[in-house]
Scaffold this motif. Structure first.
Motif, short mmCIF file in Angstrom:
data_model
loop_
_atom_site.label_atom_id
_atom_site.label_comp_id
_atom_site.label_asym_id
_atom_site.label_seq_id
_atom_site.Cartn_x
_atom_site.Cartn_y
_atom_site.Cartn_z
N LYS A 177 -0.03 5.81 -15.10
CA LYS A 177 0.43 5.76 -16.48
C LYS A 177 0.36 4.35 -17.08
N ILE A 178 0.01 3.36 -16.25
CA ILE A 178 -0.12 1.99 -16.77
C ILE A 178 -1.30 1.96 -17.74
N PRO A 179 -1.12 1.47 -18.95
CA PRO A 179 -2.23 1.40 -19.90
C PRO A 179 -3.39 0.58 -19.33
N LEU A 180 -4.57 1.18 -19.25
CA LEU A 180 -5.70 0.54 -18.60
C LEU A 180 -6.10 -0.75 -19.29
N LYS A 181 -6.12 -0.76 -20.62
CA LYS A 181 -6.51 -1.96 -21.34
C LYS A 181 -5.54 -3.11 -21.07
N GLN A 182 -4.28 -2.78 -21.02
CA GLN A 182 -3.26 -3.79 -20.75
C GLN A 182 -3.41 -4.33 -19.32
N LEU A 183 -3.64 -3.43 -18.38
CA LEU A 183 -3.83 -3.84 -16.99
C LEU A 183 -5.06 -4.71 -16.85
N LEU A 184 -6.14 -4.32 -17.51
CA LEU A 184 -7.38 -5.08 -17.44
C LEU A 184 -7.23 -6.46 -18.06
N PHE A 185 -6.54 -6.53 -19.19
CA PHE A 185 -6.34 -7.82 -19.88
C PHE A 185 -5.57 -8.79 -18.98
N TRP A 186 -4.44 -8.34 -18.43
CA TRP A 186 -3.63 -9.21 -17.60
C TRP A 186 -4.31 -9.55 -16.29
N SER A 187 -5.13 -8.64 -15.78
CA SER A 187 -5.87 -8.90 -14.54
C SER A 187 -6.87 -10.03 -14.76
N ILE A 188 -7.58 -9.97 -15.88
CA ILE A 188 -8.56 -11.02 -16.19
C ILE A 188 -7.87 -12.36 -16.38
N MET A 189 -6.75 -12.35 -17.09
CA MET A 189 -6.02 -13.59 -17.34
C MET A 189 -5.51 -14.20 -16.03
N ILE A 190 -4.90 -13.38 -15.19
CA ILE A 190 -4.34 -13.88 -13.94
C ILE A 190 -5.44 -14.37 -13.01
N PHE A 191 -6.53 -13.59 -12.90
CA PHE A 191 -7.63 -14.02 -12.02
C PHE A 191 -8.25 -15.32 -12.53
N SER A 192 -8.37 -15.47 -13.84
CA SER A 192 -8.94 -16.70 -14.40
C SER A 192 -8.09 -17.91 -14.02
N VAL A 193 -6.79 -17.76 -14.12
CA VAL A 193 -5.89 -18.88 -13.78
C VAL A 193 -6.01 -19.23 -12.30
N GLY A 245 0.82 -1.21 0.00
CA GLY A 245 0.00 0.00 0.00
C GLY A 245 0.85 1.25 0.00
N VAL A 246 1.94 1.25 0.79
CA VAL A 246 2.85 2.39 0.82
C VAL A 246 3.51 2.58 -0.55
N TYR A 247 3.87 1.47 -1.17
CA TYR A 247 4.51 1.55 -2.50
C TYR A 247 3.55 2.17 -3.52
N PHE A 248 2.30 1.75 -3.49
CA PHE A 248 1.33 2.29 -4.45
C PHE A 248 1.12 3.79 -4.24
N LYS A 249 1.20 4.24 -2.98
CA LYS A 249 1.07 5.68 -2.72
C LYS A 249 2.32 6.42 -3.19
N THR A 250 3.48 5.87 -2.89
CA THR A 250 4.74 6.52 -3.25
C THR A 250 4.88 6.69 -4.76
N TYR A 251 4.42 5.68 -5.50
CA TYR A 251 4.60 5.69 -6.96
C TYR A 251 3.24 5.74 -7.67
N PHE A 252 2.32 6.48 -7.05
CA PHE A 252 0.97 6.59 -7.61
C PHE A 252 0.98 7.18 -9.02
N SER A 253 1.82 8.15 -9.25
CA SER A 253 1.88 8.79 -10.58
C SER A 253 2.30 7.79 -11.66
N LYS A 254 3.19 6.85 -11.31
CA LYS A 254 3.60 5.83 -12.27
C LYS A 254 2.47 4.84 -12.54
N ILE A 255 1.73 4.51 -11.50
CA ILE A 255 0.61 3.58 -11.64
C ILE A 255 -0.44 4.15 -12.57
#
Length: 343
Positions: free
Chosen positions: A203-219, A191-201
């Motif tokens: 910038k993560i492409p939302l579609k890419q994040l969503l795709f990998w999230s679905i794949m990982i959760f499915s597995v 949680g501290v890491y996500f706050k510290t580097y919130f600006s970088k987070i």
């Protein structure tokens, strides 16, 4: 004054609803029946989501408190948490006594507050008190150096100590697992890491994040179903709070919520969201009482566990709303008493 991040409010509200939802599986008898058929199988998938409630709360704590340092005012603030705990526990005991006919005496209830048993969900408060006292030390370690390599080192050590053993020790102990019970520290640092580097987070492409999230959760979900289908669901180190499954799912959920497109300025339309977000601990504690009352009658009306599972959404909503109403009343009274004392 820092601008509010409504994404954190969403995370906390989702987490408290997940608490009530995952407790439905506990109170409905899901853990006593064989996982066969569509509904129990779907519940395995849902459990993989809702079991992240505690990890999400702890990561939200890290996000919000990662810049706190030791001071007298910091120590004093823990007393409000303790006051809420005591008040809700007393109301919980009164409700169990008057409505459900519990035979627990008042003296036993008072003693139960010390071992966190009067409110059966109060183990979280016991954990949180220790975490709260550790936070200045954890933050001091985090801020010892300001470069990302150092912070990644802290995260890597956290993963190795708290979460990886559940993955590598599936077929026998090949990794030390002594530290896994300290998993709240790991979630806090993420949680501290996500706050510290919130600006970088952001910038993560939302579609890419969503795709990998679905794949990982499915597995992960398919692994959970495969491990439990045709038999009674088993709590294991893999699917407990220190397990790699809740850990990974909690991380991807937190990241997805942080990418929600909220504007940072204050909006009146978010008033309900922020109100519930501010009452999550009280709602959590009150859900012990509302669950006890609702499930007492629900089990009598629907004796078959398989039939109960169909009613999940309705029962969860009823318990959540009831606990929220009780929390609102108590928080309102405490707020007025506090204002009166200040005046």
């Amino acid at each position: 004054m820092r601008k509010r991040l409504y994404q954190i409010d969403v995370i906390k509200v989702f987490a408290i609803f997940s608490v009530v939802s995952v407790h439905f599986l506990l109170n409905s008898g899901f853990y006593d029946i064989s996982v066969t058929g569509w509904i129990p199988t779907i519940d395995v998938f849902l459990r993989a989501i809702f079991i992240t409630a505690v990890p999400l709360f702890i990561m939200a704590t890290g996000f919000l408190m990662g810049d706190k340092f030791l001071s007298s005012s910091y120590i004093v603030k823990i007393w409000r948490t303790l006051l809420l705990y005591v008040i809700v526990s007393i109301i919980d005991w009164i409700g169990h006594t008057l409505i459900l006919g519990s035979k627990i005496s008042f003296s036993d209830a008072l003693y139960g507050m010390l071992d966190f048993s009067t409110d059966s969900y109060a183990w979280y408060v016991e954990m949180y008190i220790g975490l709260y006292l550790l936070i200045p030390l954890l933050n001091a370690a985090w801020h010892y150096q300001s470069n990302e390599q150092y912070h990644l080192y802290i995260l890597i050590i956290s993963v190795i100590l708290f979460f990886l053993p559940s993955l590598f020790n599936v077929f026998g102990k090949i990794m030390p697992d002594w530290w896994t019970a300290a998993y709240p520290i790991g979630y806090y640092y993420f949680g501290v890491y996500f706050k510290t580097y919130f600006s970088k987070i952001q910038k993560i492409p939302l579609k890419q994040l969503l795709f990998w999230s679905i794949m990982i959760f499915s597995v992960i979900s398919l692994i959970a179903v495969n491990n439990n289908y045709g038999k009674i669901f088993q709590w294991t180190s893999e699917n407990d709070y220190m397990g790699y499954q809740p850990f990974i799912v909690a991380i991807i959920l937190f990241l997805l919520f942080l990418r929600l497109p909220f504007k940072r300025e204050k909006h009146r339309k978010y008033k309900i969201l922020t109100k519930i977000s501010g009452m999550t601990l009280t709602i959590y504690l009150f859900s012990d009482l509302t669950d006890s009352i609702i499930y007492h009658d629900f089990k009598l009306m629907v004796p078959s566990t398989n039939n109960r599972l169909v009613w999940g959404p309705l029962i969860v909503i009823c318990s959540f709303i009831s606990a929220t109403i009780l929390s609102f009343i108590v928080e309102k009274i405490l707020s007025k008493l506090s204002n009166t004392r200040k005046a």
